[in-house]
Write a protein that holds these residues in place. Structure first.
Motif, PDB file in Angstrom:
ATOM      1  N   UNK A   1       5.824   1.156   7.136  1.00 39.85           N
ATOM      2  CA  UNK A   1       6.944   2.068   6.829  1.00 39.85           C
ATOM      3  C   UNK A   1       8.263   1.507   7.370  1.00 39.85           C
ATOM      4  N   UNK A   2       8.460   0.226   7.153  1.00 43.59           N
ATOM      5  CA  UNK A   2       9.655  -0.411   7.689  1.00 43.59           C
ATOM      6  C   UNK A   2      10.927   0.184   7.100  1.00 43.59           C
TER       7      UNK A   2
ATOM      8  N   UNK B   1       7.397   2.882  14.395  1.00 42.41           N
ATOM      9  CA  UNK B   1       8.247   3.354  15.489  1.00 42.41           C
ATOM     10  C   UNK B   1       8.258   2.305  16.594  1.00 42.41           C
ATOM     11  N   UNK B   2       9.166   1.317  16.509  1.00 42.51           N
ATOM     12  CA  UNK B   2       9.200   0.273  17.537  1.00 42.51           C
ATOM     13  C   UNK B   2       9.369   0.889  18.928  1.00 42.51           C
ATOM     14  N   UNK B   3       8.677   0.327  19.888  1.00 41.30           N
ATOM     15  CA  UNK B   3       8.582   0.936  21.216  1.00 41.30           C
ATOM     16  C   UNK B   3       9.773   0.524  22.092  1.00 41.30           C
ATOM     17  N   UNK B   4      10.302   1.472  22.823  1.00 40.56           N
ATOM     18  CA  UNK B   4      11.390   1.162  23.764  1.00 40.56           C
ATOM     19  C   UNK B   4      10.777   0.744  25.092  1.00 40.56           C
TER      20      UNK B   4
ATOM     21  N   UNK C   1       4.196   1.586   2.582  1.00 42.04           N
ATOM     22  CA  UNK C   1       5.391   2.393   2.360  1.00 42.04           C
ATOM     23  C   UNK C   1       5.045   3.669   1.630  1.00 42.04           C
ATOM     24  N   UNK C   2       5.852   4.651   1.877  1.00 41.51           N
ATOM     25  CA  UNK C   2       5.632   5.944   1.222  1.00 41.51           C
ATOM     26  C   UNK C   2       6.390   5.966  -0.110  1.00 41.51           C
ATOM     27  N   UNK C   3       7.557   5.284  -0.088  1.00 43.76           N
ATOM     28  CA  UNK C   3       8.431   5.325  -1.270  1.00 43.76           C
ATOM     29  C   UNK C   3       8.494   3.964  -1.941  1.00 43.76           C
ATOM     30  N   UNK C   4       8.944   4.004  -3.141  1.00 44.19           N
ATOM     31  CA  UNK C   4       9.010   2.779  -3.922  1.00 44.19           C
ATOM     32  C   UNK C   4      10.228   1.936  -3.537  1.00 44.19           C
ATOM     33  N   UNK C   5      11.261   2.563  -2.944  1.00 44.00           N
ATOM     34  CA  UNK C   5      12.580   1.910  -2.848  1.00 44.00           C
ATOM     35  C   UNK C   5      12.558   0.560  -2.130  1.00 44.00           C
TER      36      UNK C   5
ATOM     37  N   UNK D   1       0.868  -1.183   0.000  1.00 47.70           N
ATOM     38  CA  UNK D   1       0.000   0.000   0.000  1.00 47.70           C
ATOM     39  C   UNK D   1       0.896   1.220   0.000  1.00 47.70           C
ATOM     40  N   UNK D   2       0.688   2.050  -1.008  1.00 47.67           N
ATOM     41  CA  UNK D   2       1.447   3.294  -1.074  1.00 47.67           C
ATOM     42  C   UNK D   2       0.463   4.448  -0.948  1.00 47.67           C
ATOM     43  N   UNK D   3       0.984   5.599  -0.621  1.00 51.07           N
ATOM     44  CA  UNK D   3       0.089   6.743  -0.543  1.00 51.07           C
ATOM     45  C   UNK D   3       0.767   7.907   0.125  1.00 51.07           C
ATOM     46  N   UNK D   4       0.242   9.081  -0.111  1.00 52.58           N
ATOM     47  CA  UNK D   4       0.847  10.266   0.509  1.00 52.58           C
ATOM     48  C   UNK D   4       0.649  10.258   2.023  1.00 52.58           C
TER      49      UNK D   4
END
Lengths: 500, 251, 423
Positions: B173-174, B88-91, B204-208, B34-37
């Motif tokens: 967003x890994x 954002x993995x939790x501490x 993800x936001x980006x294709x990379x 899933x991509x998107x702004x």
């Protein structure tokens, strides 16, 4: 040297400001002016006399008298970490006014030129055309309305007409009692009751003047308001009273400055400031306190016992106290926030510098009563010479103050091994959805930073001033710009003689 | 595997609709992206699926192999085989990474009626899988995510995934905050699990990231809806032209 | 110790003292005089603003149900000294011959006209009365007849364990221990058990140069018991003092620790973990650490988990005297409130008269971290387990102050059991 850095936030401007500095307490001169005093000491007759001098209505006189009766039964508090000789409350003048003020001046043009000269010498822009020195910005933005209080009386308030157009009332409290009795009667003593504490109660009985501000609903006060306090006469106590009412959705920024001449005997200053905030109102209150601190042996100086409190009655209101405390022999002062409405916010930013024999016991109280209330405390204490500097604070989360937050940061810096730095926080949490965080540190001025500065050509005093300004940066940046510059210089002056 | 129909979600605290009817089906063994702004609702979708508080489902369904996910507690969803790799993995100060992993693995085994792993067996498996992700013994000993770099945190997420062996993995967003080497490590970890027939939903936001994890299907999400679905080419189109064209097309 | 509501000074001055030898009588009279000077504690006293002393000073103790005896540290090879309702029970105790340590009973040494204990008994307590008065400690010194007198002369191979058993529902116990660790010696002291319906203990510890003292205490069992404990310690050059207390139950617990770092390079750590359940649970840690030498280190680590209306109090101070340069002082007090009725009241203080120091304190209060809880649950850990895991993690920093891993493990198990029961 590459990995040694001057503390964050010390910029060129600071370096320049520090470099310009010279001289000791700058405001220690006296104005030769004929002064009218009430008889020495305090009793119901003196209270009546002060009330009469101010041409007050009967209810006000009664209010004062009942405060006085209460005060007589009270004892001086001893819990603060300050040590001073017993004050003889009967050997103080409770009322002093320049004789030239006997007939109230109709406009600033009628004010005794000596008084105006005094304020001019202090750098206070009493005249409307006065331009604050050194700050280049459009004229519209740099105007500050000033109420100047000389010993016991207000000598003039500037910009009144323009403020009136915006609906803002800014005048001396004595005038407000005569002109706006319904407002004063409704709010006076509603935040700091006449019975609150020893000094506030004394103030309620004998306050002679002070400032009054009312900002009507939805009005953003068009300029900064300022009160300048000057104690001139000898053996005189100054007991001013400030009342600020910010009605729904209004905003005002208020500045307060104080100085006094050098004298060998200590002088008493016991002020009360009350701020009322209705829904969505915001008040920013900044103080640069530079009362005469006494000499290096601790002779003379102002005993500063002040009660300041803001009541965030209306939901979403916000109050911010910023103080730079560099003067006074004794400072006893805890500007507080009652966060009564839901979603209200309180802030306290403080720099307290104590040098030579000065003693400061200062801090804040954040009383969280409403839901989702937030408070933030940033306190920077600097001790030098043989001074004692204490942060004392309370953060209280009541059972109903759900989902509230407090963050407190208290840092102390010690310069020299003869002074003391103390932290006395009280933390009371009575619900679990609120989060309270308190952090405090105490350390000395970093040797590496000092060495770095000196290796770049600064002398030790300059280097200390620079590093201390960096240490205080977080608080300095909360001040309005005119005050920030003055405060930076004060920090340096106050620390003179603290090294070497 | 995962079937989402007409999912509508609003924030509990404020009256703000985030998801406005999401339809999405991820088949067994497939990788969907899933991509998107920013602000399109991608992360909200991942949180709602994994059961985080603060969201209110106002319509639609989400099932995994026919089981109603939305009715389950977060731990029940995990035991059912759903895994979310956090953006954002939790501490968690004070809880050792090993303790954390072992507690999680055994809790899930117990929930599924399987025997707990012995300490020895567990240790063996962790070491082997940690090694593949270049996670050293020190990282396993330290408290969960405390003092980890951005890359270490993300690798730690993939290690948890490898240990918990979920059937449906959501990667939120890994790739954010990863350098090329770390991204490669993470992608290798994911691809190894993919080989075993697991399903993935890669947000993800980006294709990379999709250069390393080739998706079977790509969805574009905007304003709380899936507005376009296509093959891997769709990701390349976004990379080349940005989101503006696609948004304009569907507006 | 029938006080008969004598809160006025003349009454305290006339307090009846136990019989004893010359030095003991003198020490008790001096303590009585101190007490008369201070008066009994009241809510208006600065260090009693968060804890109501009424039940600790009432004429007779409130009866407290006697629970099962605690078997903590049973697996540890320790030399056991058993006190029942505050009275030494020789039959239940081990033989007191042990290499490297001399153990006597207070009752025996106070009967003598002269004894080395006189240099310590009431002396450290008296020194600890300034600047903050601790009247309950003076009262203890004046009236105690029971307690252990321990002198370690070498490295003692196993811990000495003071076990406080209870039989009587209304008994009041007053015990006063004196511990002297000779230069270079090393002793671990364990304490456990409810002791009495109302327990007052004072422990005076003198840690000589290069010596080490480890103290691990469990205050568990017996929900209704009340206790006021005091530890006064003097730490000499290069000596180490470490004390840890786990408090699980009790209607009222006030633990005061008064430490003075007297020699250069000394180390003093005092830590506590508290788990409290219910609105009749009130626990108070009042700690005063004085740095009076160069290059010393002190740590105060206190963690409290409170639920169902329980109250936790922390009053801690680091005082750095003039000249106590290179001081490293650290203090942390934190509470985890598991529900909305519980309370945490704290006063973490710093008072510093030397400039070359690094002192800090932190204090936090709040609920369990939702994000961490969700993270654990999203990995399949059930909410209950996750809460326990996070609670234990919260307490970990204080448990880490116990040097002996076996003792730490045993207390951790006890905590885990408690948390599992009180859900």
């Amino acid at each position: 040297m590459a990995d040694i850095e001057v503390k964050d936030g010390v910029d060129d401007e600071t370096v320049a400001a520090v470099a310009r500095l010279s001289g000791k307490y700058k405001y220690g001169w006296n104005t030769e002016i004929e002064t009218e005093f009430a008889p020495l000491g305090v009793n119901p007759d003196i209270v009546r006399l002060i009330s009469a001098k101010n041409e007050e209505p009967e209810w006000m006189t009664e209010w004062r008298l009942s405060a006085f009766a209460r005060w007589e039964k009270m004892t001086e508090p001893t819990w603060a970490m300050v040590d001073y000789p017993q004050i003889d409350f009967q050997s103080i003048y409770y009322y002093a006014r320049p004789k030239s003020m006997l007939v109230k001046p109709k406009s600033l043009d009628d004010v005794d030129p000596k008084l105006l000269a005094t304020y001019k010498r202090l750098g206070i822009p009493l005249k409307e055309q006065a331009i604050l020195a050194g700050v280049e910005m459009p004229e519209e933005e740099r105007r500050v309305a000033v109420d100047a209080v000389f010993d016991s009386v207000s000598v003039g308030t500037t910009f009144r007409e323009e403020l009136k157009k915006a609906g803002v009332i800014f005048c001396s409290i004595s005038e407000a009692i005569r002109e706006y009795p319904e407002l004063v009667r409704k709010y006076l003593g509603s935040v700091v009751p006449a019975t609150d504490n020893f000094y506030a109660t004394l103030n309620s009985a004998v306050f002679s003047d002070g400032s009054f501000v009312y900002v009507p609903p939805g009005v953003r006060c068009p300029m900064e308001l300022s009160t300048y306090f000057r104690i001139n006469a000898e053996n005189t106590g100054q007991f001013e009273r400030t009342l600020i009412i910010a009605d729904k959705g209004s905003y005002v920024s208020y500045l307060e400055g104080c100085t006094a001449p050098k004298r060998d005997t200590a002088q008493l200053h016991a002020a009360v400031v009350e701020i009322i905030l209705e829904e969505d109102a915001e008040v920013k209150y900044s103080t640069v306190q530079n009362w005469y601190p006494g000499d290096e042996e601790g002779k003379g100086g102002i005993y500063n016992f002040v009660t300041k409190r803001a009541d965030c009655r209306g939901d979403r209101s916000k109050v911010s106290w910023t103080q730079v405390e560099t003067g006074s022999a004794i400072t006893w002062k805890y500007p507080s926030c009652i966060l009564r409405g839901d979603d209200t916010q309180g802030e306290f930013y403080s720099i307290a510098i104590a040098n030579n024999m000065q003693q400061a016991d200062t801090g804040t109280k954040m009383v969280h009563l409403g839901k989702r209330t937030k408070s933030r405390i940033v306190s920077k204490g600097i001790s030098a010479g043989k001074a004692q500097n204490t942060y004392r604070g309370l953060v209280s989360m009541h059972p109903k103050a759900k989902d509230s937050r407090n963050y407190t940061q208290c840092d102390s810096l010690l310069i020299g091994d003869k002074c003391g730095a103390h932290t006395v926080p009280y933390i009371e949490v009575r619900n679990n959805s609120s989060r309270v965080e308190h952090e405090a540190t105490t350390s000395k001025v970093d040797d590496d930073q000092l060495f770095y500065c000196r290796s770049r050509g600064m002398d030790e005093e300059e280097a200390v001033a620079l590093v201390v300004n960096g240490f205080c940066r977080e608080v300095l940046q909360e001040l309005p710009m005119e005050f920030a510059m003055e405060a930076q210089q004060l920090v340096a002056i106050s620390l003179e003689g603290s090294v070497g | 595997m995962l079937e989402i129909k007409g999912l509508k979600v609003k924030l509990e605290e404020e009256d703000k609709q985030i998801l406005k009817g999401v339809d999405l089906t991820v088949e067994t063994g497939k990788v969907h992206a899933i991509m998107g702004p920013n602000g399109s609702g991608k992360s909200t979708l991942s949180y709602v699926l994994s059961g985080r508080d603060g969201y209110e489902v106002t319509g639609g369904t989400a099932t995994m192999d026919g089981v109603d996910l939305l009715a389950l507690e977060p731990e029940e969803r995990a035991a059912a085989g759903l895994f979310l790799a956090f953006q954002y993995p939790v501490e968690i100060p004070g809880v050792g990474n090993m303790t954390f992993l072992r507690t999680a693995v055994n809790a899930q085994r117990k929930a599924r009626g399987e025997a707990e792993l012995s300490a020895g067996d567990f240790l063996k498996v962790v070491r082997e899988r940690a090694k593949a992700l270049k996670i050293d013994a020190d990282m396993l000993k330290r408290p969960v995510n405390v003092g980890f770099s951005g890359g270490e945190k993300k690798r730690n997420e993939i290690l948890q995934m490898a240990m918990l062996e979920p059937r449906m993995c959501i990667l939120d967003e890994t790739d954010s905050g990863l350098d090329v080497d770390a991204m490669k490590l993470v992608a290798d970890g994911v691809n190894a699990l993919r080989a075993e027939g697991r399903s993935f939903l890669v947000i993800t936001h980006y294709q990379r990231l999709l250069d390393h994890i080739t998706p079977d299907v790509v969805h574009i999400m905007a304003d709380g809806r899936i507005i376009r679905t296509g093959g891997p080419d769709l990701a390349l189109e976004v990379e080349k032209n940005g989101y503006a064209d696609i948004l304009a097309e569907t507006a | 110790m029938a006080l008969a509501k004598r809160t006025t000074d003349p009454a305290l001055a006339a307090l009846e003292l136990p019989q004893g030898g010359a030095w003991a009588s003198e020490a008790r009279q001096a303590a009585r005089a101190r007490l008369a000077e201070m008066g009994l504690p009241g809510r208006r006293d600065e260090y009693w603003r968060y804890t109501d002393p009424t039940t600790l000073i009432s004429t007779d103790p409130t009866p407290a149900k006697v629970g099962e005896a605690d078997d903590i540290f049973a697996g540890t090879n320790a030399l056991r000294l058993v006190f029942v309702d505050g009275v030494f029970d020789a039959d239940a105790s081990d033989g007191l011959d042990e290499s490297g340590v001399e153990i006597l009973q207070l009752a025996d040494v106070t009967a003598k006209d002269i004894h080395w204990v006189k240099e310590f008994y009431g002396v450290l307590e008296a020194a600890g009365q300034v600047p903050v008065a601790r009247p309950l400690a003076a009262l203890n010194t004046a009236t105690a007849t029971q307690g252990a007198v321990i002198r370690a002369t070498g490295k003692v191979s196993r811990p000495v364990h003071l076990i406080y058993l209870r039989r009587d529902e209304t008994a009041e116990a007053v015990m006063h221990h004196v511990v002297r660790i000779e230069p270079g010696a090393d002793l671990t002291l364990l304490e456990s058990g409810a002791g009495a319906a109302r327990l007052s203990t004072v422990m005076e510890v003198d840690v000589a140069e290069g010596a080490a003292f480890h103290h691990v205490r469990l205050q568990g069992r017996d929900h209704e018991r009340r206790a006021a404990t005091h530890c006064f310690a003097r730490v000499a050059a290069d000596a180490r003092f470490k004390s840890f207390t786990l408090t699980l139950n009790g209607a009222m617990t006030r633990n005061e620790t008064v430490l003075t770092l007297k020699g250069d390079g000394g180390v003093a750590h005092v830590a506590g973990a508290v788990v409290g359940d219910g609105d009749d649970f009130h626990q108070d840690d009042t700690v005063f650490v004085t740095h009076d030498a160069v290059g010393c280190e002190s740590r105060q680590v206190f963690k409290k988990v409170l639920r169902n209306g329980a109250t936790g109090v922390f009053q801690g101070k680091i005082l750095v005297k003039p000249g106590a340069q290179k001081t490293d002082g650290y203090q942390i007090s934190q509470s985890l409130l598991l529900d909305d009725d519980s309370r945490f009241l704290a006063k973490p203080e710093l008072e510093i008269y030397a400039d070359d120091v690094a002192c800090s304190h932190g204090s936090t209060s709040g609920a369990i971290d939702d994000t961490a809880l969700f993270y654990l649950r999203s990995r399949g850990v059930p909410e209950r387990t996750a809460t326990m895991l996070l609670t234990l993690a919260f307490l970990a920093e204080s448990l880490a102050e116990i040097d002996d891993p076996a003792l730490a493990e045993e207390l951790r198990d006890r905590l885990e059991g408690w948390l599992a029961r009180h859900h």
